[in-house]
Design an enzyme around this catalytic site. Structure first.
Site, mmCIF file in Angstrom:
data_model
loop_
_atom_site.group_PDB
_atom_site.id
_atom_site.type_symbol
_atom_site.label_atom_id
_atom_site.label_comp_id
_atom_site.label_asym_id
_atom_site.label_seq_id
_atom_site.Cartn_x
_atom_site.Cartn_y
_atom_site.Cartn_z
ATOM 1 N N GLU A 1 1.070 -1.264 0.029
ATOM 2 C CA GLU A 1 0.075 -0.306 -0.395
ATOM 3 C C GLU A 1 0.843 1.184 0.082
ATOM 4 O OE1 GLU A 1 -2.845 2.447 3.318
ATOM 5 O OE2 GLU A 1 -3.034 0.661 3.114
ATOM 6 N N ARG B 1 1.109 10.113 0.595
ATOM 7 C CA ARG B 1 0.672 11.474 1.416
ATOM 8 C C ARG B 1 2.060 12.068 1.364
ATOM 9 N NH1 ARG B 1 1.034 8.096 6.936
ATOM 10 N NH2 ARG B 1 -0.139 6.671 6.842
ATOM 11 N N THR C 1 -4.203 6.452 2.056
ATOM 12 C CA THR C 1 -4.779 7.334 2.273
ATOM 13 C C THR C 1 -6.006 8.351 1.025
ATOM 14 O OG1 THR C 1 -2.201 7.555 3.113
ATOM 15 C CG2 THR C 1 -3.636 9.293 3.129
ATOM 16 N N LYS D 1 -10.733 -1.205 6.869
ATOM 17 C CA LYS D 1 -9.908 -0.748 7.416
ATOM 18 C C LYS D 1 -10.609 -0.206 8.886
ATOM 19 C CE LYS D 1 -5.875 2.579 7.981
ATOM 20 N NZ LYS D 1 -5.407 3.701 6.587
#
Length: 215
Positions: A43, A47, A71, A131
């Site tokens: 993953e 960011r 994210t 998640k």
């Protein structure tokens, strides 16, 4: 050529490395080290300005990897991540707008939750895989164990504050299929491009699969 997207993010591996790529040059060797250590699902969090380039590089040059985007917080990021080669999507939270964008992407996704009400709301919308974030701050294994009774149909990938000492405790829960973490990517090892150390730590994390059934 990479294989089609997996049917479920939760089927990929017991541990999903959560990667923050500061320098796109590191993406491919980092991914190769993780794959060599037995962690093919990667993953890459959105960011940093280099995240999409990193996903593109891994998707194009490390076919053994199953690279995803983390994210993810907007429909635009969904589109950009899939175009770059992301084969799954992970969000820290969700809205109906974001959820519909992820559904329309045709790749598996994990919307983030941290409360019982959010879990129930996703179940109402037909989403069973989620998640749990931030895992430790939101109640950790005790919270997830409490959810297993009334909401057994929900399955989780907890992420946030999990390390090698706590990962087995999460994986032992009936409603946890895998965990996300970054402990196999210590900052100093990545800065030094010590991919051998990353591979060794990934191999230790991959060993958590023993006795664990990912659903």
């Amino acid at each position: 050529m990479a294989s089609p997207p997996p049917a479920s993010v939760l089927d990929l591996a017991p541990v999903v490395p959560v990667v923050v790529v500061e320098d796109a040059v590191d993406a491919v060797p980092l991914a190769r080290a993780l794959v060599a250590g037995g962690l093919p699902a990667i993953e890459v969090t959105l960011r940093t300005p280099t995240a999409l380039e990193a996903i593109r590089g891994i998707a194009g040059r490390v076919p053994e990897a199953v690279v995803g985007a983390g994210t993810v917080i907007s429909p635009g990021q969904v589109t950009d991540a899939v175009a770059a080669g992301a084969r799954f999507l992970v969000s820290p939270g969700w809205t109906d707008v974001l959820l519909e964008a992820m559904r329309a992407s045709d790749v598996p996704f994990l919307p983030g939750v941290s409360t019982t009400s959010e879990v129930v709301a996703l179940l109402e919308r037909g989403v069973r895989e989620m998640k749990f974030f931030p895992a430790e701050a939101a109640g950790g294994t005790a919270y997830l164990r409490s959810l297993a009774g009334p909401l057994p149909q929900a399955r989780f990938c907890p992420t946030g504050g999990i390390g090698p000492a706590s990962a087995p405790d999460y994986l032992a829960l009936p409603n946890v299929a895998c965990v996300g973490g970054s402990w196999m990517l210590p900052r100093e090892a990545v800065a030094a491009r010590d991919w051998g150390r990353v591979e060794a730590l990934a191999r230790e994390a991959a060993a958590f699969s023993a006795g664990v059934t990912c659903r």
